[in-house]
Design a protein around this motif. Structure first.
Motif, mmCIF file in Angstrom:
data_model
loop_
_atom_site.group_PDB
_atom_site.id
_atom_site.type_symbol
_atom_site.label_atom_id
_atom_site.label_comp_id
_atom_site.label_asym_id
_atom_site.label_seq_id
_atom_site.Cartn_x
_atom_site.Cartn_y
_atom_site.Cartn_z
ATOM 1 N N MET A 1 -32.614 -1.971 -25.433
ATOM 2 C CA MET A 1 -32.056 -2.021 -24.085
ATOM 3 C C MET A 1 -32.539 -0.815 -23.283
ATOM 4 N N ILE A 2 -32.990 -1.055 -22.066
ATOM 5 C CA ILE A 2 -33.476 0.005 -21.179
ATOM 6 C C ILE A 2 -32.350 0.436 -20.249
ATOM 7 N N LEU A 3 -32.181 1.732 -20.090
ATOM 8 C CA LEU A 3 -31.165 2.271 -19.182
ATOM 9 C C LEU A 3 -31.857 2.950 -18.006
ATOM 10 N N ILE A 4 -31.467 2.571 -16.793
ATOM 11 C CA ILE A 4 -32.021 3.161 -15.576
ATOM 12 C C ILE A 4 -30.890 3.816 -14.799
ATOM 13 N N ILE A 5 -31.020 5.101 -14.533
ATOM 14 C CA ILE A 5 -30.012 5.841 -13.772
ATOM 15 C C ILE A 5 -30.578 6.092 -12.389
ATOM 16 N N SER A 6 -29.981 5.495 -11.373
ATOM 17 C CA SER A 6 -30.565 5.540 -10.048
ATOM 18 C C SER A 6 -29.486 5.637 -8.977
ATOM 19 N N GLN A 7 -29.862 5.330 -7.737
ATOM 20 C CA GLN A 7 -28.947 5.330 -6.613
ATOM 21 C C GLN A 7 -28.849 3.926 -6.044
ATOM 22 N N GLU A 10 -31.923 2.008 -4.003
ATOM 23 C CA GLU A 10 -33.130 2.832 -4.087
ATOM 24 C C GLU A 10 -34.318 1.900 -4.316
ATOM 25 N N THR A 11 -35.218 1.843 -3.328
ATOM 26 C CA THR A 11 -36.268 0.824 -3.298
ATOM 27 C C THR A 11 -37.213 0.907 -4.488
ATOM 28 N N THR A 12 -37.628 2.122 -4.860
ATOM 29 C CA THR A 12 -38.567 2.273 -5.971
ATOM 30 C C THR A 12 -37.990 1.700 -7.258
ATOM 31 N N THR A 13 -36.708 1.962 -7.497
ATOM 32 C CA THR A 13 -36.043 1.430 -8.680
ATOM 33 C C THR A 13 -36.068 -0.098 -8.672
ATOM 34 N N THR A 14 -35.802 -0.672 -7.522
ATOM 35 C CA THR A 14 -35.788 -2.130 -7.401
ATOM 36 C C THR A 14 -37.151 -2.726 -7.745
ATOM 37 N N GLU A 15 -38.225 -2.080 -7.291
ATOM 38 C CA GLU A 15 -39.568 -2.590 -7.575
ATOM 39 C C GLU A 15 -39.881 -2.532 -9.070
ATOM 40 N N VAL A 16 -39.413 -1.485 -9.746
ATOM 41 C CA VAL A 16 -39.628 -1.392 -11.197
ATOM 42 C C VAL A 16 -38.822 -2.468 -11.920
ATOM 43 N N THR A 17 -37.586 -2.694 -11.493
ATOM 44 C CA THR A 17 -36.761 -3.712 -12.164
ATOM 45 C C THR A 17 -37.329 -5.115 -11.979
ATOM 46 N N LYS A 18 -38.028 -5.350 -10.870
ATOM 47 C CA LYS A 18 -38.675 -6.657 -10.689
ATOM 48 C C LYS A 18 -39.704 -6.909 -11.793
ATOM 49 N N TYR A 64 -34.558 8.264 -15.826
ATOM 50 C CA TYR A 64 -33.705 8.944 -14.859
ATOM 51 C C TYR A 64 -34.459 8.974 -13.538
ATOM 52 N N ARG A 65 -34.003 8.185 -12.594
ATOM 53 C CA ARG A 65 -34.650 8.132 -11.288
ATOM 54 C C ARG A 65 -33.961 9.084 -10.307
ATOM 55 N N ARG A 66 -32.683 8.856 -10.083
ATOM 56 C CA ARG A 66 -31.892 9.732 -9.201
ATOM 57 C C ARG A 66 -30.414 9.522 -9.503
ATOM 58 N N GLY A 67 -29.562 10.303 -8.850
ATOM 59 C CA GLY A 67 -28.133 10.159 -9.087
ATOM 60 C C GLY A 67 -27.717 10.896 -10.343
ATOM 61 N N GLY A 68 -26.958 10.238 -11.206
ATOM 62 C CA GLY A 68 -26.526 10.882 -12.443
ATOM 63 C C GLY A 68 -25.342 10.159 -13.048
ATOM 64 N N LEU A 69 -25.091 10.434 -14.318
ATOM 65 C CA LEU A 69 -23.934 9.854 -14.993
ATOM 66 C C LEU A 69 -22.657 10.553 -14.544
ATOM 67 N N GLN A 70 -21.643 9.772 -14.240
ATOM 68 C CA GLN A 70 -20.339 10.318 -13.889
ATOM 69 C C GLN A 70 -19.304 9.776 -14.857
ATOM 70 N N PHE A 71 -18.363 10.650 -15.252
ATOM 71 C CA PHE A 71 -17.373 10.258 -16.250
ATOM 72 C C PHE A 71 -15.960 10.444 -15.715
#
Length: 300
Positions: A1-7, A10-18, A64-71
Motif C-alpha cells: 500500500m502506498i501512502l501519500i501525505i499531501s494538501q 494539491e494539483t501535482t499530487t492529483t496528477e501522480v495519483t492518476k 511526503y508531498r506537503r502538509g503532515g500527519l496530525q494526531f
C-alpha cells in the motif's frame, strides 16, 4: 500500500495519483485536514481518521508531498495526568513518523523545511558556485542596484496576514537605503544572468529546464512573477556532468532524495541558488515533456 501525505486539492499530487490509478496500484492520500487516532488492532498499530484507516506495517512506500500527519491526543480532567500523557503520546506519534520514514520513500516530513543558510554552506563544501551573500540588519554596506534581498527561510504566504489576499515575497533589488535597522535579512550579489535553470532531482537523477526569464522586465529578477500574457520560453537543458555529481553529493548530505533546485547561468558559470524539497515541478514537466509525475508514481 502506498501512502501519500499531501494538501487538499494539491494539483501535482492529483496528477501522480492518476498514474497510480492507471497502474492499478493501491494508495491512500492523506489530506491536511485529517486528524488520526493511533490505536492497536490485532496487536498491530492502526491509524484511523474520519476519511482513512490503515495498519502502518501495511505501508510499503511513502511520498511526503506537503502538509503532515496530525494526531488526536487523549485529554483527561486531571492536568497532571495530561502533562504525562502528552509526553507518552508524543513518543508514540514520533515512532509512527519514524516507522513510515523508514519505508521506501520520496522525501520526509521531518526534513521538508531545510535551512537555506546551511544549504548554501554545504553547496560550497561540495564545490558549487554560489553568489556572494551576507546577513545584515541595515543597508549601510549594501551595494545599491547590485544587491538582491531574499527571505532567510521558505517563502511565507500571506493568506493569514491579510484578509482576502494571497501573495508571496519575491526576490527584489535593493535600490535605496533604509533609515532604520530591521530584522536580520539575507542579501546576495545580483548576478547578471543568461537564463535561469530549474532542476528536478529524484533519487540521483536530474531533469533540468532553462527558463529565459531575463527577456521580460516582469520576470527578470524573479521568474515566479509569471507573465501569463507572454510566458517565458522554457526548454529542456542538461547541466554539466560535474555539476550534476556535486548536486548528488549535496542532496545526499542534506538527506534529500527529491527536490527542486534553482541555478543561474552566467557566462561559463552555473550559480547554485537554493533547493526546495517540496517545490513545484509540474509545469516544467509538462512543458519539457519529462513526465515527472509518472516517474514518481513508478518509483512509489
Amino acid at each position: 500500500m502506498i501512502l501519500i501525505i499531501s494538501q487538499n486539492q494539491e494539483t501535482t499530487t492529483t496528477e501522480v495519483t492518476k498514474w497510480l490509478v492507471k497502474m492499478k496500484k493501491n494508495f491512500i492520500r492523506i489530506h491536511e485536514d485529517e486528524v488520526f487516532n493511533i490505536r492497536t488492532k490485532d496487536k498491530r498499530i492502526y491509524l484511523e481518521s474520519h476519511r482513512n484507516c490503515f495498519f502502518i506495517d501495511d505501508i510499503t512506500s511513502v511520498w511526503y508531498r506537503r502538509g503532515g500527519l496530525q494526531f488526536n491526543r487523549l485529554q483527561y480532567k486531571n492536568n497532571s495526568i495530561n502533562l504525562s500523557m502528552d509526553e507518552y503520546q508524543h513518543w508514540l506519534e514520533d515512532y509512527v513518523r519514524k516507522k513510515l520514514e523508514s519505508k521506501k520513500h520520496i522525501n520526509k516530513e521531518s526534513n521538508s523545511d531545510i535551512n537555506k543558510l546551511w544549504v548554501l554552506e554545504q553547496a560550497q563544501k561540495y564545490g558549487l558556485h554560489i553568489p556572494p551573500y551576507f546577513l545584515a540588519e541595515n543597508t549601510d554596506d549594501v551595494d545599491l542596484n547590485k544587491t538582491i534581498m531574499k527571505t532567510i527561510g521558505e517563502n511565507p504566504r500571506m493568506e493569514n496576514i491579510i484578509k482576502n489576499y494571497s501573495g508571496m515575497m519575491y526576490t527584489s533589488v535593493v535600490e535605496e537605503r533604509e533609515n532604520t535597522n530591521f530584522f536580520t535579512t539575507f542579501f546576495q550579489e545580483k548576478i547578471e544572468k543568461d537564463f535561469e535553470i530549474r532542476s528536478f532531482f529524484l533519487n540521483g537523477h536530474l531533469w533540468s529546464t532553462a527558463i529565459f526569464s531575463q527577456n521580460d522586465e516582469q520576470t527578470k529578477i524573479d521568474f515566479r512573477k509569471y507573465n501569463t500574457k507572454k510566458p517565458n520560453r522554457n526548454v529542456p537543458y542538461y547541466l554539466p556532468k560535474d555539476i550534476e555529481e556535486k548536486v548528488r553529493l549535496l542532496m545526499l548530505s542534506l538527506d534529500l532524495n527529491c527536490g527542486s533546485l534553482d541555478f543561474i547561468k552566467s557566462g561559463d558559470k552555473h550559480y547554485f541558488l537554493e533547493v526546495n524539497a517540496v517545490g513545484q515541478f509540474l509545469g516544467l514537466s509538462v512543458k519539457c515533456n519529462y513526465s515527472l509525475e509518472k516517474k514518481i508514481a513508478e518509483y512509489l
